[in-house]
Design an enzyme around this catalytic site. Structure first.
Site, mmCIF file in Angstrom:
data_model
loop_
_atom_site.group_PDB
_atom_site.id
_atom_site.type_symbol
_atom_site.label_atom_id
_atom_site.label_comp_id
_atom_site.label_asym_id
_atom_site.label_seq_id
_atom_site.Cartn_x
_atom_site.Cartn_y
_atom_site.Cartn_z
ATOM 1 N N TYR A 61 -83.306 -94.410 -59.816
ATOM 2 C CA TYR A 61 -84.090 -94.771 -60.858
ATOM 3 C C TYR A 61 -84.299 -95.785 -61.125
ATOM 4 O O TYR A 61 -84.730 -96.263 -62.222
ATOM 5 C CB TYR A 61 -83.618 -93.564 -61.878
ATOM 6 C CG TYR A 61 -84.115 -92.245 -61.910
ATOM 7 C CD1 TYR A 61 -85.436 -91.937 -61.876
ATOM 8 C CD2 TYR A 61 -83.002 -91.109 -62.153
ATOM 9 C CE1 TYR A 61 -85.974 -90.531 -61.463
ATOM 10 C CE2 TYR A 61 -83.504 -89.749 -61.877
ATOM 11 C CZ TYR A 61 -84.836 -89.362 -61.778
ATOM 12 O OH TYR A 61 -85.196 -88.243 -61.915
ATOM 13 N N HIS A 73 -87.687 -83.339 -58.898
ATOM 14 C CA HIS A 73 -87.864 -84.976 -58.611
ATOM 15 C C HIS A 73 -88.999 -84.708 -57.446
ATOM 16 O O HIS A 73 -88.646 -84.151 -56.361
ATOM 17 C CB HIS A 73 -86.888 -86.068 -58.597
ATOM 18 C CG HIS A 73 -87.456 -87.267 -57.929
ATOM 19 N ND1 HIS A 73 -87.885 -88.168 -58.677
ATOM 20 C CD2 HIS A 73 -87.370 -87.612 -56.694
ATOM 21 C CE1 HIS A 73 -88.270 -89.082 -58.033
ATOM 22 N NE2 HIS A 73 -87.840 -88.801 -56.903
ATOM 23 N N GLU A 132 -86.693 -93.586 -50.962
ATOM 24 C CA GLU A 132 -86.046 -92.577 -51.582
ATOM 25 C C GLU A 132 -85.255 -91.805 -50.291
ATOM 26 O O GLU A 132 -84.242 -91.345 -50.132
ATOM 27 C CB GLU A 132 -86.824 -91.604 -52.460
ATOM 28 C CG GLU A 132 -87.135 -92.258 -53.688
ATOM 29 C CD GLU A 132 -87.992 -91.478 -54.883
ATOM 30 O OE1 GLU A 132 -88.291 -91.923 -55.834
ATOM 31 O OE2 GLU A 132 -88.487 -90.424 -54.377
ATOM 32 N N LYS A 166 -83.093 -81.193 -59.550
ATOM 33 C CA LYS A 166 -81.912 -81.714 -60.335
ATOM 34 C C LYS A 166 -80.831 -80.693 -60.733
ATOM 35 O O LYS A 166 -81.008 -79.418 -60.629
ATOM 36 C CB LYS A 166 -82.719 -82.509 -61.606
ATOM 37 C CG LYS A 166 -83.748 -83.443 -61.059
ATOM 38 C CD LYS A 166 -84.417 -84.054 -62.359
ATOM 39 C CE LYS A 166 -85.870 -84.866 -62.054
ATOM 40 N NZ LYS A 166 -86.307 -85.425 -63.170
ATOM 41 N N ASN A 188 -86.489 -81.314 -66.740
ATOM 42 C CA ASN A 188 -87.726 -80.978 -65.960
ATOM 43 C C ASN A 188 -87.573 -80.613 -64.538
ATOM 44 O O ASN A 188 -88.257 -80.327 -63.698
ATOM 45 C CB ASN A 188 -88.845 -82.068 -65.928
ATOM 46 C CG ASN A 188 -88.547 -83.332 -65.491
ATOM 47 O OD1 ASN A 188 -87.493 -83.540 -64.848
ATOM 48 N ND2 ASN A 188 -89.398 -84.383 -65.516
HETATM 49 P P1 ADP Z 1 -91.810 -88.257 -62.638
HETATM 50 O O1 ADP Z 1 -90.151 -87.663 -62.400
HETATM 51 O O2 ADP Z 1 -92.677 -87.206 -62.751
HETATM 52 O O3 ADP Z 1 -91.842 -89.075 -61.431
HETATM 53 P P2 ADP Z 1 -90.806 -90.587 -64.070
HETATM 54 O O4 ADP Z 1 -90.680 -91.533 -62.787
HETATM 55 O O5 ADP Z 1 -91.930 -91.249 -65.224
HETATM 56 O O6 ADP Z 1 -91.671 -89.341 -63.926
HETATM 57 O O7 ADP Z 1 -89.579 -90.316 -64.805
HETATM 58 C C1 ADP Z 1 -88.418 -89.912 -64.117
HETATM 59 C C2 ADP Z 1 -87.751 -88.824 -64.846
HETATM 60 O O8 ADP Z 1 -87.173 -89.381 -66.174
HETATM 61 C C3 ADP Z 1 -88.321 -87.454 -65.314
HETATM 62 O O9 ADP Z 1 -88.343 -86.765 -64.289
HETATM 63 C C4 ADP Z 1 -87.539 -87.302 -66.514
HETATM 64 O O10 ADP Z 1 -86.660 -86.346 -66.138
HETATM 65 C C5 ADP Z 1 -87.111 -88.371 -67.230
HETATM 66 N N1 ADP Z 1 -88.001 -88.802 -68.355
HETATM 67 C C6 ADP Z 1 -89.101 -89.446 -68.237
HETATM 68 N N2 ADP Z 1 -89.481 -89.716 -69.539
HETATM 69 C C7 ADP Z 1 -88.706 -89.133 -70.391
HETATM 70 C C8 ADP Z 1 -88.571 -89.301 -71.675
HETATM 71 N N3 ADP Z 1 -89.401 -89.802 -72.503
HETATM 72 N N4 ADP Z 1 -87.475 -88.820 -72.291
HETATM 73 C C9 ADP Z 1 -86.216 -88.493 -71.491
HETATM 74 N N5 ADP Z 1 -86.511 -88.494 -70.224
HETATM 75 C C10 ADP Z 1 -87.738 -88.776 -69.542
#
Ligand code: ADP
Length: 169
Positions: free
Chosen positions: A69, A135, A146, A29, A132
């Site tokens: 997303y 992805h 994707e 990202k 974080n």
């Molecule tokens: P992952 O990326 O681990 O598959 P998710 O699909 O649940 O997780 O979420 C997608 C992305 O949305 C996460 O990687 C993170 O960047 C963001 N995200 C998830 N939960 C939160 C939250 N509570 N607050 C802000 N951003 C979030």
């Protein structure tokens, strides 16, 4: 006859290693790119033994980020997340290997870096859930969707790497 059997063996290799191997979509990202973590992250997948079959640097539009997303569109953080993903360059990749979808998620670590184990990418390199850095597709269907969203079929490179016989035996 020797040449023919050699060719057939190569074809079998291609089939086993190139056509039938599992693939996953991994993206660094904008925070990971801006922080100079591309080589660190790519090297973790590469050293594990996975094969890079597609890679490009793109700045996604907000509309594209919303497509990526779409499963999260009801979540309160959806808008901010899509703004963020489209805020700068993203390194989009496809990695290939046995079990790469599930194990790729293990290398990445839990969504919230405060819950990711040390040793994982998010555990070692990120602090908060909204930044974080990486992805990874969460299952075979998402991986397929994707990869198709981010890459044209012609951008995926099928090849046999010389290391495969040492990685898979
Ligand atoms: P992952 O990326 O681990 O598959 P998710 O699909 O649940 O997780 O979420 C997608 C992305 O949305 C996460 O990687 C993170 O960047 C963001 N995200 C998830 N939960 C939160 C939250 N509570 N607050 C802000 N951003 C979030």
């Amino acid at each position: 006859a020797v040449l023919l059997s050699g060719a057939a063996y190569m074809m079998q290799d291609q089939k086993v290693y190139a056509d039938e191997m599992e693939r996953t979509f991994i993206a660094i990202k904008p925070d990971g790119v801006q922080r100079g973590l591309i080589s660190e992250i790519v090297s973790r997948f590469e050293r594990k033994g996975y094969k890079l079959v597609a890679i490009k640097l793109v700045v996604p539009s907000k509309d594209f980020a919303q497509k990526h997303y779409h499963d999260l569109k009801e979540r309160p953080f959806f808008n901010g997340l899509c703004d963020f993903l489209s805020s700068g360059p993203v390194l989009a990749m496809v990695w290939e290997g046995e079990g790469v979808i599930k194990y790729g998620r293990k290398l990445i670590g839990a969504t919230d870096p405060q819950k990711s184990e040390p040793g994982t990418i998010r555990g070692d390199l990120a602090v908060v859930v909204g930044r974080n850095i990486i992805h990874g597709s969460d299952g075979p269907e998402t991986a397929k969707d994707e990869i198709a969203l981010w890459f044209k079929p012609s951008e995926l490179v099928s090849f046999t790497s010389n290391a495969e016989k040492w990685i898979y035996g």
